[in-house]
Design a protein around this motif. Structure first.
Motif, PDB file in Angstrom:
ATOM      1  N   ASP A  45       2.310  -8.644   2.478  1.00  0.00           N
ATOM      2  CA  ASP A  45       2.491  -8.393   3.911  1.00  0.00           C
ATOM      3  C   ASP A  45       3.310  -7.118   4.132  1.00  0.00           C
ATOM      4  OD1 ASP A  45       1.000 -10.577   4.642  1.00  0.00           O
ATOM      5  OD2 ASP A  45       2.744 -11.908   4.880  1.00  0.00           O
ATOM      6  N   GLN A  46       4.330  -6.899   3.314  1.00  0.00           N
ATOM      7  CA  GLN A  46       5.121  -5.673   3.418  1.00  0.00           C
ATOM      8  C   GLN A  46       4.260  -4.447   3.113  1.00  0.00           C
ATOM      9  OE1 GLN A  46       8.426  -6.210   0.777  1.00  0.00           O
ATOM     10  NE2 GLN A  46       9.702  -7.167   2.333  1.00  0.00           N
ATOM     11  N   LEU A  47       3.403  -4.577   2.125  1.00  0.00           N
ATOM     12  CA  LEU A  47       2.499  -3.464   1.806  1.00  0.00           C
ATOM     13  C   LEU A  47       1.533  -3.200   2.954  1.00  0.00           C
ATOM     14  CD1 LEU A  47       1.628  -4.052  -1.942  1.00  0.00           C
ATOM     15  CD2 LEU A  47       2.780  -2.092  -0.971  1.00  0.00           C
ATOM     16  N   ARG A  48       1.007  -4.259   3.537  1.00  0.00           N
ATOM     17  CA  ARG A  48       0.092  -4.090   4.683  1.00  0.00           C
ATOM     18  C   ARG A  48       0.797  -3.349   5.813  1.00  0.00           C
ATOM     19  NH1 ARG A  48      -1.433  -9.504   3.639  1.00  0.00           N
ATOM     20  NH2 ARG A  48      -3.498  -9.583   2.712  1.00  0.00           N
ATOM     21  N   GLY A  49       2.022  -3.766   6.112  1.00  0.00           N
ATOM     22  CA  GLY A  49       2.795  -3.113   7.174  1.00  0.00           C
ATOM     23  C   GLY A  49       3.044  -1.640   6.869  1.00  0.00           C
ATOM     24  N   ALA A  50       3.389  -1.341   5.608  1.00  0.00           N
ATOM     25  CA  ALA A  50       3.653   0.051   5.225  1.00  0.00           C
ATOM     26  C   ALA A  50       2.388   0.887   5.335  1.00  0.00           C
ATOM     27  CB  ALA A  50       4.211   0.095   3.809  1.00  0.00           C
ATOM     28  N   VAL A  51       1.259   0.327   4.919  1.00  0.00           N
ATOM     29  CA  VAL A  51      -0.008   1.061   4.997  1.00  0.00           C
ATOM     30  C   VAL A  51      -0.385   1.294   6.449  1.00  0.00           C
ATOM     31  CG1 VAL A  51      -2.481   0.869   4.543  1.00  0.00           C
ATOM     32  CG2 VAL A  51      -0.858   0.393   2.732  1.00  0.00           C
ATOM     33  N   MET A  52      -0.128   0.309   7.320  1.00  0.00           N
ATOM     34  CA  MET A  52      -0.468   0.495   8.740  1.00  0.00           C
ATOM     35  C   MET A  52       0.421   1.559   9.380  1.00  0.00           C
ATOM     36  SD  MET A  52      -1.466  -3.277  10.056  1.00  0.00           S
ATOM     37  CE  MET A  52      -1.992  -2.670  11.622  1.00  0.00           C
ATOM     38  N   ILE A  53       1.665   1.666   8.928  1.00  0.00           N
ATOM     39  CA  ILE A  53       2.553   2.699   9.468  1.00  0.00           C
ATOM     40  C   ILE A  53       2.112   4.079   8.987  1.00  0.00           C
ATOM     41  CG2 ILE A  53       4.903   3.621   9.373  1.00  0.00           C
ATOM     42  CD1 ILE A  53       5.893   0.710   9.317  1.00  0.00           C
ATOM     43  N   VAL A  54       1.796   4.186   7.711  1.00  0.00           N
ATOM     44  CA  VAL A  54       1.445   5.476   7.125  1.00  0.00           C
ATOM     45  C   VAL A  54       0.040   5.907   7.534  1.00  0.00           C
ATOM     46  CG1 VAL A  54       1.119   6.713   4.963  1.00  0.00           C
ATOM     47  CG2 VAL A  54       3.042   5.168   5.212  1.00  0.00           C
ATOM     48  N   TYR A  55      -0.874   4.965   7.612  1.00  0.00           N
ATOM     49  CA  TYR A  55      -2.261   5.256   7.984  1.00  0.00           C
ATOM     50  C   TYR A  55      -2.606   4.490   9.267  1.00  0.00           C
ATOM     51  CZ  TYR A  55      -2.625   6.931   3.179  1.00  0.00           C
ATOM     52  OH  TYR A  55      -2.436   7.595   2.014  1.00  0.00           O
ATOM     53  N   PRO A  56      -2.181   4.975  10.407  1.00  0.00           N
ATOM     54  CA  PRO A  56      -2.418   4.222  11.652  1.00  0.00           C
ATOM     55  C   PRO A  56      -3.898   4.087  12.001  1.00  0.00           C
ATOM     56  CG  PRO A  56      -1.415   6.353  12.121  1.00  0.00           C
ATOM     57  CD  PRO A  56      -1.453   6.205  10.642  1.00  0.00           C
ATOM     58  N   MET A  57      -4.736   5.004  11.521  1.00  0.00           N
ATOM     59  CA  MET A  57      -6.171   4.914  11.797  1.00  0.00           C
ATOM     60  C   MET A  57      -6.855   3.918  10.860  1.00  0.00           C
ATOM     61  SD  MET A  57      -6.517   6.940  14.306  1.00  0.00           S
ATOM     62  CE  MET A  57      -8.259   7.224  14.426  1.00  0.00           C
ATOM     63  N   GLY A  58      -6.140   3.427   9.874  1.00  0.00           N
ATOM     64  CA  GLY A  58      -6.694   2.464   8.915  1.00  0.00           C
ATOM     65  C   GLY A  58      -7.270   3.164   7.699  1.00  0.00           C
ATOM     66  N   LEU A  59      -7.424   2.414   6.646  1.00  0.00           N
ATOM     67  CA  LEU A  59      -7.992   2.946   5.404  1.00  0.00           C
ATOM     68  C   LEU A  59      -9.510   2.869   5.470  1.00  0.00           C
ATOM     69  CD1 LEU A  59      -5.585   1.229   2.869  1.00  0.00           C
ATOM     70  CD2 LEU A  59      -5.689   3.651   3.393  1.00  0.00           C
ATOM     71  N   PRO A  60     -10.207   3.743   4.758  1.00  0.00           N
ATOM     72  CA  PRO A  60     -11.676   3.671   4.743  1.00  0.00           C
ATOM     73  C   PRO A  60     -12.128   2.373   4.075  1.00  0.00           C
ATOM     74  CG  PRO A  60     -10.888   5.350   3.227  1.00  0.00           C
ATOM     75  CD  PRO A  60      -9.705   4.862   3.979  1.00  0.00           C
ATOM     76  N   PRO A  61     -13.352   1.924   4.373  1.00  0.00           N
ATOM     77  CA  PRO A  61     -13.811   0.637   3.834  1.00  0.00           C
ATOM     78  C   PRO A  61     -13.945   0.610   2.317  1.00  0.00           C
ATOM     79  CG  PRO A  61     -15.496   1.653   5.239  1.00  0.00           C
ATOM     80  CD  PRO A  61     -14.285   2.519   5.300  1.00  0.00           C
ATOM     81  N   HIS A  62     -14.109   1.762   1.663  1.00  0.00           N
ATOM     82  CA  HIS A  62     -14.279   1.791   0.213  1.00  0.00           C
ATOM     83  C   HIS A  62     -12.954   1.877  -0.535  1.00  0.00           C
ATOM     84  CE1 HIS A  62     -14.037   6.017   1.465  1.00  0.00           C
ATOM     85  NE2 HIS A  62     -13.472   6.223   0.281  1.00  0.00           N
ATOM     86  N   ASP A  63     -11.840   1.966   0.172  1.00  0.00           N
ATOM     87  CA  ASP A  63     -10.534   2.127  -0.463  1.00  0.00           C
ATOM     88  C   ASP A  63     -10.147   0.851  -1.208  1.00  0.00           C
ATOM     89  OD1 ASP A  63      -8.110   4.172  -0.240  1.00  0.00           O
ATOM     90  OD2 ASP A  63      -7.315   2.122  -0.303  1.00  0.00           O
ATOM     91  N   PRO A  64      -9.712   0.965  -2.484  1.00  0.00           N
ATOM     92  CA  PRO A  64      -9.359  -0.236  -3.259  1.00  0.00           C
ATOM     93  C   PRO A  64      -8.194  -1.024  -2.666  1.00  0.00           C
ATOM     94  CG  PRO A  64      -9.334   1.734  -4.661  1.00  0.00           C
ATOM     95  CD  PRO A  64      -9.642   2.176  -3.284  1.00  0.00           C
ATOM     96  N   ILE A  65      -7.268  -0.333  -2.007  1.00  0.00           N
ATOM     97  CA  ILE A  65      -6.129  -1.042  -1.414  1.00  0.00           C
ATOM     98  C   ILE A  65      -6.617  -1.910  -0.252  1.00  0.00           C
ATOM     99  CG2 ILE A  65      -3.940  -0.738  -0.191  1.00  0.00           C
ATOM    100  CD1 ILE A  65      -3.547   1.820  -1.840  1.00  0.00           C
ATOM    101  N   ARG A  66      -7.496  -1.357   0.564  1.00  0.00           N
ATOM    102  CA  ARG A  66      -8.045  -2.141   1.677  1.00  0.00           C
ATOM    103  C   ARG A  66      -8.843  -3.328   1.149  1.00  0.00           C
ATOM    104  NH1 ARG A  66     -11.623   0.073   6.769  1.00  0.00           N
ATOM    105  NH2 ARG A  66     -11.997  -1.950   7.695  1.00  0.00           N
ATOM    106  N   MET A  67      -9.632  -3.108   0.102  1.00  0.00           N
ATOM    107  CA  MET A  67     -10.408  -4.206  -0.479  1.00  0.00           C
ATOM    108  C   MET A  67      -9.491  -5.298  -1.008  1.00  0.00           C
ATOM    109  SD  MET A  67     -13.212  -2.084  -2.566  1.00  0.00           S
ATOM    110  CE  MET A  67     -14.893  -2.134  -2.034  1.00  0.00           C
ATOM    111  N   GLU A  68      -8.364  -4.901  -1.600  1.00  0.00           N
ATOM    112  CA  GLU A  68      -7.408  -5.888  -2.114  1.00  0.00           C
ATOM    113  C   GLU A  68      -6.779  -6.673  -0.974  1.00  0.00           C
ATOM    114  OE1 GLU A  68      -5.454  -8.209  -4.649  1.00  0.00           O
ATOM    115  OE2 GLU A  68      -6.816  -6.647  -5.330  1.00  0.00           O
ATOM    116  N   PHE A  69      -6.430  -5.995   0.106  1.00  0.00           N
ATOM    117  CA  PHE A  69      -5.852  -6.681   1.263  1.00  0.00           C
ATOM    118  C   PHE A  69      -6.832  -7.686   1.857  1.00  0.00           C
ATOM    119  CE2 PHE A  69      -2.826  -2.955   2.342  1.00  0.00           C
ATOM    120  CZ  PHE A  69      -1.916  -3.429   1.417  1.00  0.00           C
TER     121      PHE A  69
END
Length: 191
Positions: free
Chosen positions: A45-69
């Motif tokens: 959850d902390q990682l999700r929050g950090a990613v949303m702060i750093v990438y407010p537009m969201g990660l692309p669908p092919h990104d491994p971090i997004r797939m893991e989330f």
């Protein structure tokens, strides 16, 4: 936004906040705190929050971090897929013994609760995993270098160990005594 780099200075702040914010860290390892699913979920959850702060537009669908989330990461065709073993296809090994399901640890290690176990996971039917070397590769390299240098030093000393100088007149240990007694120029034989 390509998902590879961040143009936001908040990235460093988020990482520092995550490291200091009660997640899993070395202090817990040193204190022998067991990792629970709650702790893993909290860290995710902390990682999700950090990613949303750093990438407010969201990660692309092919990104491994997004797939893991989203829990849909596909490891097929990657090296990491070889390391994943299904629960029903694995066996635990400790001290070259297979640990059977249903048996208690007490049957393997006794009643000593302070015993440290290093357990290896192996696929069923593959037998016991390979033993770990007593010394690491780096230690072995260091030892080989030391012994090679030592051998070279001994060769040099052996070559320099020429005893022919011991027969010369200046190296005679008795020369001073013979000189004081007047025995230096005595010749034997007919004249």
């Amino acid at each position: 936004m390509n998902g590879k780099t961040s143009a936001y200075p908040a990235e460093g702040q988020c990482l520092r906040r995550m490291r200091s914010g009660g997640g899993m860290d070395m202090k817990q390892v040193q204190a022998n705190v067991c990792v629970t699913m709650e702790m893993v979920k909290k860290a995710l959850d902390q990682l999700r929050g950090a990613v949303m702060i750093v990438y407010p537009m969201g990660l692309p669908p092919h990104d491994p971090i997004r797939m893991e989330f989203e829990d849909r990461e596909d490891l097929s065709g990657t090296q990491a897929s070889l390391q994943v073993i299904a629960e029903d296809e694995c066996q635990l090994w400790w001290a070259a013994k297979e640990m059977q399901r249903g048996k208690k640890l007490q049957e393997y290690i006794g009643k000593n609760e302070k015993t440290k176990l290093v357990v290896k996971i192996q696929k069923k039917g593959q037998g016991a995993p390979a033993r770990e070397p007593v010394i690491t590769e780096e230690q072995q390299k260091q030892m080989m270098m030391y012994y090679h240098r030592r051998q070279e030093e001994l060769k040099k000393l052996e070559e320099a160990d020429d005893d022919s100088h011991l027969d010369s007149e200046w190296s005679d240990r008795q020369a001073l005594r013979k000189q004081f007694q007047g025995l230096t120029n005595i010749k034997w034989g007919p004249r």
